[in-house]
Design a protein around this motif. Structure first.
Motif, PDB file in Angstrom:
ATOM      1  N   TRP A   5     -34.597 -30.082 -12.364  1.00  0.00           N
ATOM      2  CA  TRP A   5     -33.388 -29.642 -13.064  1.00  0.00           C
ATOM      3  C   TRP A   5     -33.548 -29.943 -14.534  1.00  0.00           C
ATOM      4  CZ3 TRP A   5     -29.375 -32.050 -15.813  1.00  0.00           C
ATOM      5  CH2 TRP A   5     -28.138 -31.394 -15.858  1.00  0.00           C
ATOM      6  N   ASN A   6     -33.169 -29.006 -15.377  1.00  0.00           N
ATOM      7  CA  ASN A   6     -33.207 -29.209 -16.825  1.00  0.00           C
ATOM      8  C   ASN A   6     -31.793 -29.091 -17.378  1.00  0.00           C
ATOM      9  OD1 ASN A   6     -35.965 -29.453 -16.765  1.00  0.00           O
ATOM     10  ND2 ASN A   6     -36.363 -27.345 -17.389  1.00  0.00           N
ATOM     11  N   GLY A   7     -31.438 -29.989 -18.280  1.00  0.00           N
ATOM     12  CA  GLY A   7     -30.114 -29.952 -18.873  1.00  0.00           C
ATOM     13  C   GLY A   7     -30.008 -30.954 -19.993  1.00  0.00           C
ATOM     14  N   ALA A   8     -28.846 -31.568 -20.125  1.00  0.00           N
ATOM     15  CA  ALA A   8     -28.635 -32.536 -21.193  1.00  0.00           C
ATOM     16  C   ALA A   8     -27.626 -33.580 -20.750  1.00  0.00           C
ATOM     17  CB  ALA A   8     -28.150 -31.843 -22.465  1.00  0.00           C
ATOM     18  N   THR A  86     -20.144 -29.115 -16.305  1.00  0.00           N
ATOM     19  CA  THR A  86     -21.299 -29.882 -15.844  1.00  0.00           C
ATOM     20  C   THR A  86     -22.383 -29.007 -15.233  1.00  0.00           C
ATOM     21  OG1 THR A  86     -20.186 -30.220 -13.717  1.00  0.00           O
ATOM     22  CG2 THR A  86     -19.892 -31.914 -15.394  1.00  0.00           C
ATOM     23  N   ALA A  87     -22.300 -27.698 -15.408  1.00  0.00           N
ATOM     24  CA  ALA A  87     -23.303 -26.817 -14.808  1.00  0.00           C
ATOM     25  C   ALA A  87     -24.702 -27.157 -15.305  1.00  0.00           C
ATOM     26  CB  ALA A  87     -22.966 -25.358 -15.106  1.00  0.00           C
ATOM     27  N   LYS A  88     -24.842 -27.465 -16.577  1.00  0.00           N
ATOM     28  CA  LYS A  88     -26.136 -27.846 -17.129  1.00  0.00           C
ATOM     29  C   LYS A  88     -26.040 -29.130 -17.937  1.00  0.00           C
ATOM     30  CE  LYS A  88     -29.223 -24.814 -15.859  1.00  0.00           C
ATOM     31  NZ  LYS A  88     -30.480 -25.225 -15.194  1.00  0.00           N
ATOM     32  N   THR A  89     -25.016 -29.927 -17.643  1.00  0.00           N
ATOM     33  CA  THR A  89     -24.793 -31.137 -18.433  1.00  0.00           C
ATOM     34  C   THR A  89     -24.430 -32.299 -17.519  1.00  0.00           C
ATOM     35  OG1 THR A  89     -23.970 -29.824 -20.274  1.00  0.00           O
ATOM     36  CG2 THR A  89     -23.461 -32.167 -20.305  1.00  0.00           C
ATOM     37  N   ILE A  90     -25.048 -33.451 -17.790  1.00  0.00           N
ATOM     38  CA  ILE A  90     -24.643 -34.702 -17.146  1.00  0.00           C
ATOM     39  C   ILE A  90     -23.622 -35.333 -18.081  1.00  0.00           C
ATOM     40  CG2 ILE A  90     -25.397 -36.962 -16.330  1.00  0.00           C
ATOM     41  CD1 ILE A  90     -28.146 -35.724 -15.811  1.00  0.00           C
ATOM     42  N   GLU A  91     -22.361 -35.217 -17.733  1.00  0.00           N
ATOM     43  CA  GLU A  91     -21.281 -35.633 -18.624  1.00  0.00           C
ATOM     44  C   GLU A  91     -20.838 -37.058 -18.293  1.00  0.00           C
ATOM     45  OE1 GLU A  91     -16.734 -34.292 -19.873  1.00  0.00           O
ATOM     46  OE2 GLU A  91     -17.884 -33.122 -18.411  1.00  0.00           O
ATOM     47  N   ILE A  92     -21.105 -37.990 -19.219  1.00  0.00           N
ATOM     48  CA  ILE A  92     -20.701 -39.386 -19.034  1.00  0.00           C
ATOM     49  C   ILE A  92     -19.200 -39.499 -19.272  1.00  0.00           C
ATOM     50  CG2 ILE A  92     -20.945 -41.745 -19.900  1.00  0.00           C
ATOM     51  CD1 ILE A  92     -23.845 -41.118 -20.565  1.00  0.00           C
ATOM     52  N   PHE A 141     -22.095 -34.256 -12.735  1.00  0.00           N
ATOM     53  CA  PHE A 141     -23.116 -33.236 -12.958  1.00  0.00           C
ATOM     54  C   PHE A 141     -23.095 -32.257 -11.781  1.00  0.00           C
ATOM     55  CE2 PHE A 141     -25.047 -36.421 -10.341  1.00  0.00           C
ATOM     56  CZ  PHE A 141     -26.005 -35.783  -9.562  1.00  0.00           C
ATOM     57  N   ALA A 142     -23.659 -31.087 -11.994  1.00  0.00           N
ATOM     58  CA  ALA A 142     -23.718 -30.055 -10.957  1.00  0.00           C
ATOM     59  C   ALA A 142     -25.169 -29.853 -10.538  1.00  0.00           C
ATOM     60  CB  ALA A 142     -23.129 -28.750 -11.459  1.00  0.00           C
ATOM     61  N   LEU A 143     -25.408 -29.860  -9.219  1.00  0.00           N
ATOM     62  CA  LEU A 143     -26.764 -29.693  -8.696  1.00  0.00           C
ATOM     63  C   LEU A 143     -26.680 -29.057  -7.322  1.00  0.00           C
ATOM     64  CD1 LEU A 143     -29.819 -30.283  -9.125  1.00  0.00           C
ATOM     65  CD2 LEU A 143     -29.442 -32.459  -7.928  1.00  0.00           C
ATOM     66  N   ARG A 144     -27.523 -28.041  -7.107  1.00  0.00           N
ATOM     67  CA  ARG A 144     -27.606 -27.337  -5.825  1.00  0.00           C
ATOM     68  C   ARG A 144     -26.247 -26.804  -5.370  1.00  0.00           C
ATOM     69  NH1 ARG A 144     -31.081 -31.934  -4.679  1.00  0.00           N
ATOM     70  NH2 ARG A 144     -33.263 -31.274  -4.850  1.00  0.00           N
ATOM     71  N   GLY A 145     -25.550 -26.192  -6.297  1.00  0.00           N
ATOM     72  CA  GLY A 145     -24.343 -25.466  -5.944  1.00  0.00           C
ATOM     73  C   GLY A 145     -23.077 -26.283  -5.812  1.00  0.00           C
ATOM     74  N   ARG A 146     -23.101 -27.534  -6.223  1.00  0.00           N
ATOM     75  CA  ARG A 146     -21.874 -28.327  -6.149  1.00  0.00           C
ATOM     76  C   ARG A 146     -21.857 -29.387  -7.237  1.00  0.00           C
ATOM     77  NH1 ARG A 146     -22.839 -33.175  -2.682  1.00  0.00           N
ATOM     78  NH2 ARG A 146     -20.586 -33.378  -2.580  1.00  0.00           N
ATOM     79  N   MET A 151     -24.368 -42.245 -11.257  1.00  0.00           N
ATOM     80  CA  MET A 151     -24.355 -43.533 -11.944  1.00  0.00           C
ATOM     81  C   MET A 151     -25.675 -43.688 -12.690  1.00  0.00           C
ATOM     82  SD  MET A 151     -24.295 -47.402 -10.367  1.00  0.00           S
ATOM     83  CE  MET A 151     -26.028 -47.324  -9.917  1.00  0.00           C
ATOM     84  N   LEU A 152     -25.611 -43.894 -13.993  1.00  0.00           N
ATOM     85  CA  LEU A 152     -26.807 -44.060 -14.818  1.00  0.00           C
ATOM     86  C   LEU A 152     -27.033 -45.543 -15.087  1.00  0.00           C
ATOM     87  CD1 LEU A 152     -25.998 -41.055 -15.294  1.00  0.00           C
ATOM     88  CD2 LEU A 152     -26.934 -41.283 -17.599  1.00  0.00           C
TER      89      LEU A 152
END
Length: 365
Positions: A5-8, A86-92, A141-146, A151-152
Motif C-alpha cells: 500500500w502506498n499513501g501518506a 483515509t482512502a490513501k492517508t493514515i490519519e493520526i 486508514f483504509a485498506l482492502r475495501g474498508r 496504532m503507530l
C-alpha cells in the motif's frame, strides 16, 4: 520487502509519504486436498450459477447480496469515489499511553517505510516525537475495501503500525468466567508465586514451533521413503480431580530440576516452596507426643536411658559450663549411694580448682 500500500501519514498539517510493508509472515504448513483412493488433486472450481460454466479470475467481481437474494454489483471505481479522507492517508487522530490499548484489539502488524528522500525528515521527526513522548499514535486508514483503526509505535528505528479492531468488534466475555464461587488460599498463592519465580523469564527469540518442525521432518521422511510411524504418546485423561497444593509443589520441583536445580532464569533463590499447612500440622501432632512422653518418663523415671539422656543434655546446655558441674553430673550418674560421697566429690573438685588458680595468680604477679 514488497510494499502492499502506498499513501501518506497525516500528522496535523505535516504529510509523510510512506509505503506499507507486512511486518509478519506465516510459516504454517499448508496441505492440499487429494482423492484418497488414487492421490489425485481435488480442486475448487468457480462456476456461475446461471450458465453453469467455470469463470476465470479476471471476470470475477464484487457484489452485495440483499435480504431478498438480489445482488447489487460493486466495482473498484465505486469504492475509489467514496468521500473517505483515509482512502490513501493514515490519519493520526490522537496520542495515548501504550497501556491504554487493550491487547485484544491487536490485529495485523505493518512497517511504515519513508517513501522517497523528501519523506526522511518528517518521518524521523514523527519517530523521535513518539520516542520522547513514550506514547503511541492512534490513526485511521483504509485498506482492502474498508476503513480500519491503527496504532503507530516505534520499533528500533522504524515506525510500525498495528491494525486494531474497532471497540464494538470486541465481544463481552459473558458466561466465560467460572460461575461457582471459588476462594484461593494464601498458601496456594505463595506456591503459584514460587512457580512463576522458578520458571523465570525466557528469550522470545529462543522459542520455536516444535509441531511444524516435526511435520516437516515427517514430510521429508515420507518423500524419501524412509518414514516409520511411531506410537502415539498417550495423553493423560482430563477432568480428573487433583490436589492443587501437591500439583503446585511438584511443578516447582520439576521447574527447578529442568533449570539445573537453582531456579534458572532469575529469581530462583526466592522461589521457596511453602509447605502445605495440613501436612505441617499433622507432622507436628505426630512429633509432639514423643516430646511430651520423653519429659514424663524423665520425671517419673519410667522410660529408659534415651529419655534420660535427652533431658540431661537439655539441662547441661542451659547450665553454666564449669568443671565442677560436669563432675557433679558424672558422679550423680555413677553413684547414688549417699549424699556424703557427692559432698566429698564437690570438696575435691573445689580443692583442685584452687590449686590450679594459685599458680595463675603468681604468674600474673
Amino acid at each position: 520487502m514488497r510494499s502492499i500500500w502506498n499513501g501518506a501519514i497525516s500528522f496535523g498539517l505535516v504529510s509523510i509519504p510512506i509505503k506499507l510493508v507486512n511486518a509478519t509472515e506465516s510459516h504454517s504448513i499448508s496441505f492440499r486436498q487429494i482423492h484418497v483412493t488414487d492421490g489425485g488433486r481435488v480442486r475448487y472450481r468457480k462456476v456461475c450459477e446461471l450458465d453453469g460454466e467455470e469463470v476465470p479470475s479476471d471476470e470475477i467481481g464484487k457484489g452485495y447480496e440483499e435480504a431478498d437474494g438480489s445482488i447489487v454489483p460493486i466495482t473498484d471505481e465505486d469504492l475509489a469515489q467514496l468521500p473517505i479522507a483515509t482512502a490513501k492517508t493514515i490519519e493520526i487522530v490522537s496520542f495515548v499511553p501504550a497501556d491504554e490499548i487493550d491487547p485484544l484489539q491487536m490485529d495485523s502488524a505493518y512497517y511504515l517505510a519513508a517513501n522517497g528522500a523528501t519523506a526522511a525528515k518528517p518521518y524521523t521527526l514523527l519517530r523521535e516525537a513518539l520516542k520522547r513522548s513514550r506514547k503511541v499514535a492512534i490513526a485511521k486508514f483504509a485498506l482492502r475495501g474498508r476503513e480500519r483503526l491503527g496504532m503507530l509505535r516505534v520499533v528500533d528505528d522504524v515506525i510500525a503500525m498495528h491494525g486494531l479492531l474497532w471497540p464494538d468488534e470486541i465481544r463481552v466475555p459473558e458466561g466465560v468466567a467460572p460461575e461457582a464461587s471459588v476462594s484461593v488460599r494464601e498458601a496456594e498463592l505463595d506456591l503459584a508465586d514460587a512457580l512463576m519465580a522458578t520458571l523465570g523469564e525466557v528469550e522470545m527469540s529462543s522459542l520455536h514451533d516444535d509441531y511444524r518442525e516435526a511435520v516437516e521432518a515427517m514430510i521429508a521422511a515420507k518423500a524419501g521413503g524412509a518414514f516409520e510411524p511411531s506410537e502415539a504418546v498417550a495423553q493423560p485423561a482430563g477432568g480428573q480431580v487433583i490436589d492443587l497444593m501437591a500439583a503446585l509443589e511438584s511443578s516447582v520441583r520439576a521447574a527447578r530440576a529442568s533449570r539445573g536445580g537453582d531456579g534458572g532464569g532469575g529469581g530462583g533463590g526466592e522461589a521457596e516452596v511453602t509447605p502445605i499447612r495440613r501436612k505441617a500440622s499433622a507432622s507436628a501432632a505426630a512429633a509432639s507426643p514423643k516430646a511430651v512422653g520423653g519429659k514424663k518418663s524423665t520425671a517419673a523415671g519410667g522410660r529408659g536411658g534415651a529419655a534420660k539422656k535427652t533431658a540431661s543434655a537439655k539441662s547441661t546446655s542451659k547450665a553454666t559450663p564449669s568443671k565442677s558441674v560436669a563432675k557433679k553430673a558424672a558422679s550423680g550418674k555413677k553413684s547414688t549411694t549417699s549424699a556424703s560421697a557427692s559432698a566429698a566429690a564437690k570438696k575435691a573438685a573445689g580443692a583442685g580448682a584452687a590449686k590450679k588458680a594459685a599458680p595463675r595468680k603468681r604468674s600474673s604477679a
